[in-house]
Design an enzyme around this catalytic site. Structure first.
Site, PDB file in Angstrom:
ATOM      1  N   ARG A 223      39.502 -52.105 -14.321  1.00 28.57           N
ATOM      2  CA  ARG A 223      38.301 -51.514 -13.693  1.00 28.57           C
ATOM      3  C   ARG A 223      38.490 -50.049 -13.287  1.00 28.57           C
ATOM      4  NH1 ARG A 223      37.827 -56.652 -11.054  1.00 28.57           N
ATOM      5  NH2 ARG A 223      36.477 -57.955 -12.329  1.00 28.57           N
TER       6      ARG A 223
ATOM      7  N   LYS B 192      32.288 -37.662 -19.780  1.00 32.20           N
ATOM      8  CA  LYS B 192      31.683 -38.580 -20.760  1.00 32.20           C
ATOM      9  C   LYS B 192      32.809 -39.130 -21.617  1.00 32.20           C
ATOM     10  CE  LYS B 192      26.927 -37.136 -21.543  1.00 32.20           C
ATOM     11  NZ  LYS B 192      25.972 -36.554 -22.499  1.00 32.20           N
TER      12      LYS B 192
ATOM     13  N   GLU C 187      30.449 -25.317 -30.652  1.00 34.82           N
ATOM     14  CA  GLU C 187      30.075 -25.689 -29.277  1.00 34.82           C
ATOM     15  C   GLU C 187      30.003 -24.445 -28.383  1.00 34.82           C
ATOM     16  OE1 GLU C 187      29.060 -28.692 -28.516  1.00 34.82           O
ATOM     17  OE2 GLU C 187      30.243 -30.224 -29.541  1.00 34.82           O
TER      18      GLU C 187
ATOM     19  N   LYS D  49      29.658 -25.447 -18.150  1.00 36.39           N
ATOM     20  CA  LYS D  49      29.632 -26.922 -18.202  1.00 36.39           C
ATOM     21  C   LYS D  49      29.801 -27.503 -16.801  1.00 36.39           C
ATOM     22  CE  LYS D  49      30.433 -31.074 -20.480  1.00 36.39           C
ATOM     23  NZ  LYS D  49      30.855 -31.805 -21.647  1.00 36.39           N
TER      24      LYS D  49
ATOM     25  N   GLU E 288      23.271 -37.400 -16.258  1.00 32.48           N
ATOM     26  CA  GLU E 288      22.186 -37.070 -17.186  1.00 32.48           C
ATOM     27  C   GLU E 288      20.891 -37.805 -16.836  1.00 32.48           C
ATOM     28  OE1 GLU E 288      23.801 -36.461 -21.214  1.00 32.48           O
ATOM     29  OE2 GLU E 288      21.866 -37.102 -21.965  1.00 32.48           O
TER      30      GLU E 288
ATOM     31  N   ARG F 125      21.717 -32.163 -17.699  1.00 32.04           N
ATOM     32  CA  ARG F 125      22.836 -32.339 -18.623  1.00 32.04           C
ATOM     33  C   ARG F 125      22.397 -32.613 -20.061  1.00 32.04           C
ATOM     34  NH1 ARG F 125      28.518 -35.483 -17.507  1.00 32.04           N
ATOM     35  NH2 ARG F 125      29.408 -34.917 -19.519  1.00 32.04           N
TER      36      ARG F 125
ATOM     37  N   ASN G  35      23.138 -31.323 -25.139  1.00 35.46           N
ATOM     38  CA  ASN G  35      23.065 -31.992 -26.436  1.00 35.46           C
ATOM     39  C   ASN G  35      22.236 -31.215 -27.451  1.00 35.46           C
ATOM     40  OD1 ASN G  35      24.622 -34.430 -26.107  1.00 35.46           O
ATOM     41  ND2 ASN G  35      23.141 -34.930 -24.522  1.00 35.46           N
TER      42      ASN G  35
ATOM     43  N   HIS H 171      22.652 -31.971 -31.047  1.00 39.10           N
ATOM     44  CA  HIS H 171      23.541 -33.132 -31.182  1.00 39.10           C
ATOM     45  C   HIS H 171      22.877 -34.385 -31.747  1.00 39.10           C
ATOM     46  CE1 HIS H 171      26.505 -30.690 -29.301  1.00 39.10           C
ATOM     47  NE2 HIS H 171      27.376 -31.665 -29.174  1.00 39.10           N
TER      48      HIS H 171
ATOM     49  N   HIS I 230      24.879 -36.104 -34.593  1.00 40.95           N
ATOM     50  CA  HIS I 230      25.368 -37.494 -34.552  1.00 40.95           C
ATOM     51  C   HIS I 230      24.838 -38.290 -35.737  1.00 40.95           C
ATOM     52  CE1 HIS I 230      26.221 -37.213 -29.931  1.00 40.95           C
ATOM     53  NE2 HIS I 230      27.117 -36.597 -30.661  1.00 40.95           N
TER      54      HIS I 230
ATOM     55  N   HIS J  48      33.039 -32.888 -36.071  1.00 42.32           N
ATOM     56  CA  HIS J  48      31.927 -32.940 -35.111  1.00 42.32           C
ATOM     57  C   HIS J  48      31.254 -31.562 -34.978  1.00 42.32           C
ATOM     58  CE1 HIS J  48      29.560 -34.031 -31.643  1.00 42.32           C
ATOM     59  NE2 HIS J  48      30.100 -33.048 -30.957  1.00 42.32           N
TER      60      HIS J  48
HETATM   61  P1  NAD Z   1      39.715 -34.144 -32.717  1.00 45.24           P
HETATM   62  O1  NAD Z   1      40.081 -34.700 -31.433  1.00 45.24           O
HETATM   63  O2  NAD Z   1      39.598 -35.063 -33.889  1.00 45.24           O
HETATM   64  O3  NAD Z   1      40.745 -32.988 -33.068  1.00 45.24           O
HETATM   65  C1  NAD Z   1      40.592 -32.295 -34.280  1.00 45.24           C
HETATM   66  C2  NAD Z   1      41.839 -32.354 -35.159  1.00 45.24           C
HETATM   67  O4  NAD Z   1      42.757 -31.383 -34.703  1.00 45.24           O
HETATM   68  C3  NAD Z   1      42.589 -33.688 -35.137  1.00 45.24           C
HETATM   69  O5  NAD Z   1      43.043 -33.963 -36.436  1.00 45.24           O
HETATM   70  C4  NAD Z   1      43.764 -33.422 -34.200  1.00 45.24           C
HETATM   71  O6  NAD Z   1      44.873 -34.204 -34.555  1.00 45.24           O
HETATM   72  C5  NAD Z   1      44.039 -31.965 -34.459  1.00 45.24           C
HETATM   73  N1  NAD Z   1      44.612 -31.226 -33.343  1.00 45.24           N
HETATM   74  C6  NAD Z   1      44.207 -31.273 -32.042  1.00 45.24           C
HETATM   75  N2  NAD Z   1      44.870 -30.350 -31.334  1.00 45.24           N
HETATM   76  C7  NAD Z   1      45.711 -29.739 -32.182  1.00 45.24           C
HETATM   77  C8  NAD Z   1      46.648 -28.679 -32.044  1.00 45.24           C
HETATM   78  N3  NAD Z   1      46.790 -28.028 -30.892  1.00 45.24           N
HETATM   79  N4  NAD Z   1      47.371 -28.344 -33.129  1.00 45.24           N
HETATM   80  C9  NAD Z   1      47.194 -28.965 -34.324  1.00 45.24           C
HETATM   81  N5  NAD Z   1      46.298 -29.929 -34.529  1.00 45.24           N
HETATM   82  C10 NAD Z   1      45.565 -30.303 -33.468  1.00 45.24           C
HETATM   83  O7  NAD Z   1      38.310 -33.374 -32.674  1.00 45.24           O
HETATM   84  P2  NAD Z   1      37.638 -32.428 -31.606  1.00 45.24           P
HETATM   85  O8  NAD Z   1      36.841 -31.505 -32.396  1.00 45.24           O
HETATM   86  O9  NAD Z   1      38.596 -31.924 -30.594  1.00 45.24           O
HETATM   87  O10 NAD Z   1      36.662 -33.435 -30.815  1.00 45.24           O
HETATM   88  C11 NAD Z   1      35.581 -34.060 -31.463  1.00 45.24           C
HETATM   89  C12 NAD Z   1      35.196 -35.296 -30.666  1.00 45.24           C
HETATM   90  O11 NAD Z   1      34.805 -34.907 -29.359  1.00 45.24           O
HETATM   91  C13 NAD Z   1      34.025 -36.040 -31.255  1.00 45.24           C
HETATM   92  O12 NAD Z   1      34.301 -37.408 -31.266  1.00 45.24           O
HETATM   93  C14 NAD Z   1      32.892 -35.752 -30.315  1.00 45.24           C
HETATM   94  O13 NAD Z   1      31.941 -36.784 -30.285  1.00 45.24           O
HETATM   95  C15 NAD Z   1      33.619 -35.602 -29.000  1.00 45.24           C
HETATM   96  N6  NAD Z   1      32.924 -34.812 -27.986  1.00 45.24           N
HETATM   97  C16 NAD Z   1      32.848 -35.341 -26.737  1.00 45.24           C
HETATM   98  C17 NAD Z   1      32.239 -34.637 -25.728  1.00 45.24           C
HETATM   99  C18 NAD Z   1      32.213 -35.186 -24.333  1.00 45.24           C
HETATM  100  O14 NAD Z   1      31.540 -34.613 -23.475  1.00 45.24           O
HETATM  101  N7  NAD Z   1      32.937 -36.233 -24.053  1.00 45.24           N
HETATM  102  C19 NAD Z   1      31.708 -33.363 -25.990  1.00 45.24           C
HETATM  103  C20 NAD Z   1      31.813 -32.861 -27.272  1.00 45.24           C
HETATM  104  C21 NAD Z   1      32.423 -33.593 -28.267  1.00 45.24           C
HETATM  105  N1  GLY Z   2      28.760 -32.791 -24.475  1.00 47.42           N
HETATM  106  C1  GLY Z   2      27.595 -33.241 -23.795  1.00 47.42           C
HETATM  107  C2  GLY Z   2      27.850 -33.600 -22.369  1.00 47.42           C
HETATM  108  O1  GLY Z   2      28.965 -33.550 -21.919  1.00 47.42           O
HETATM  109  O2  GLY Z   2      26.942 -33.971 -21.679  1.00 47.42           O
END
Ligand code: NAD
Ligand code: GLY
Length: 365
Positions: A122, A144, A186, A226, A236, A243, A247, A250, A254, A267
């Site tokens: 939890r 998130k 982004e 942010k 949100e 918030r 998006n 987005h 998505h 992404h």
């Molecule tokens: P990711 O986590 O897949 O990382 C991208 C790639 O880079 C991966 O292959 C990883 O292994 C590699 N990598 C990471 N750091 C590295 C480094 N320093 N050196 C070498 N390689 C490295 O992708 P991302 O673009 O970081 O994140 C995308 C994800 O984030 C999506 O799933 C998206 O939905 C999510 N997201 C979430 C939020 C939120 O608010 N929670 C906001 C935006 C995006």
């Molecule tokens: N990336 C969208 C949010 O954090 O709300």
């Protein structure tokens, strides 16, 4: 005095710091040391590529091999299977309620590890150590967390705020250029949705690289924006703005990720196409002139980001994916658009005919 190395996400008792810059990993090491001194179990979650590229940093953080769980890199790891494997691993390692989880990687690791932290026993304490540009400017801040279903992106998850975020831009040194560009989508998004002077700054700067002197300030500005938005509307729920505006682009993004198959587009690449769709929507609403669309296109082009889908993605499949978006209310599409550059807004009940037209303009069939 303005301390440039720390920002705060203000959420009452759940407020937390974002440590930025060269000293941030000193604070991180101290945090780990304090947890160990208090005999709290610690667990680090990362992915295969980060573990290899950042092996030295990982060693310096002092996690023992049995305290690390490494998922395959890529969007596919935001899955029920990896989530389940992680829960079993924590239970097998007898990680108790006083434990703490550290997410070391990009948004995939952060979202997955965060959801594990939100749900195991939890809820466990959780720390974000972002290593991609995208994670530094967006996903590591705001709480998130979640995973994907085959039916849609991020359909399972929880709001679960980290205890702290540690941003050391030096970790970007090993990030592939394509991933850096995906993060820039982004960054550009923030300019479009709430900070036109950030957008203009980006336009005025030569193409940013991982080692650009200006990059840390840009990352800091995005975190500031942010933190402000999340602080005002954590879950949100605001009926106007809030918030949900983060998006921008987005819902389109998505849908692309879901229909093309998770991982086919990064992404940020899908977000870039979504930003163009959202700008075109605002243009059709009469909010913007063609010049803004050209400016958005030019900035995305500078970072080699796509503005149209690559292959024959079906409009009807994309529309079907959009119908499952979490923002929709009463079965009606709710999209984020812009009143003007730097000011996003929510558009309720956008007609499917109009969305079909936007998909056609983005190259869908
Ligand atoms: P990711 O986590 O897949 O990382 C991208 C790639 O880079 C991966 O292959 C990883 O292994 C590699 N990598 C990471 N750091 C590295 C480094 N320093 N050196 C070498 N390689 C490295 O992708 P991302 O673009 O970081 O994140 C995308 C994800 O984030 C999506 O799933 C998206 O939905 C999510 N997201 C979430 C939020 C939120 O608010 N929670 C906001 C935006 C995006
Ligand atoms: N990336 C969208 C949010 O954090 O709300």
């Amino acid at each position: 005095m303005n301390d440039k190395s720390k920002l705060t996400v203000s959420l009452g008792e759940q407020s937390y710091p974002i440590h930025i810059g060269a000293g941030s990993f000193d604070v991180l090491r101290q945090t780990i040391a304090d947890l160990r001194a208090a005999r709290c179990p610690v667990a680090l979650i990362t992915d295969t590529r980060v573990a290899a590229a950042q092996a030295t940093v990982l060693e310096s953080l002092g996690f023992e091999p049995r305290e690390r769980f490494i998922v395959p890199n890529g969007e596919g790891s935001k899955s029920i299977e990896q989530y389940s494997a992680l829960l079993e691993w924590l239970a097998g390692n007898e990680v108790s309620r006083d434990g703490a989880i550290f997410a070391f990687g990009g948004g995939v690791v952060g979202d997955l590890a965060g959801f594990v932290a939100a749900s195991y026993l939890r809820g466990l304490r959780f720390y974000q150590i972002p290593t991609t540009l995208l994670a530094m400017v967006d996903s590591s801040v705001g709480g998130k967390t979640g995973i994907n279903l085959s039916s849609g992106k991020n359909l399972v998850g929880a709001f679960w705020q980290p205890e702290a975020v540690f941003i050391e831009t030096a970790t970007l040194g090993t990030l592939p250029e394509r991933e850096f560009s995906a993060g820039m989508a982004e960054v550009i998004k923030y300019g479009m949705l709430c900070d036109h002077s950030l957008f203009a700054t980006l336009e005025g700067l030569p193409k940013l690289q991982v080692d650009s002197a200006k990059l840390p300030a840009i990352i800091r500005r995005c975190c500031e924006l942010k933190a402000e938005i999340v602080g005002a509307d954590e879950k949100e729920t605001a009926s106007e703005g809030g918030r949900a505006l983060l998006n921008l682009g987005h819902t389109f993004a998505h849908a692309i990720e879901n229909v093309a198959g998770y991982g086919a587009y990064l992404h940020g690449e899908a977000v870039a196409i979504g930003l163009v769709c959202a700008t075109r929507l605002a243009l059709e609403e009469g909010c913007l002139d063609q010049n803004i669309l050209l400016r958005v296109g030019a900035l995305l082009e500078r970072y080699a980001l796509p503005q149209r889908v690559r292959e024959n993605l079906r409009t009807e499949a994309l529309l079907e994916a959009m119908r499952k978006d979490k923002k929709n209310i009463g079965g009606k599409l709710r999209l984020i658009s812009m009143r003007t550059l730097g000011e996003a807004c929510i558009l309720e009940g956008v007609s499917e005919t109009r969305v079909r037209g936007l998909w056609k303009s983005a190259g869908a069939v």
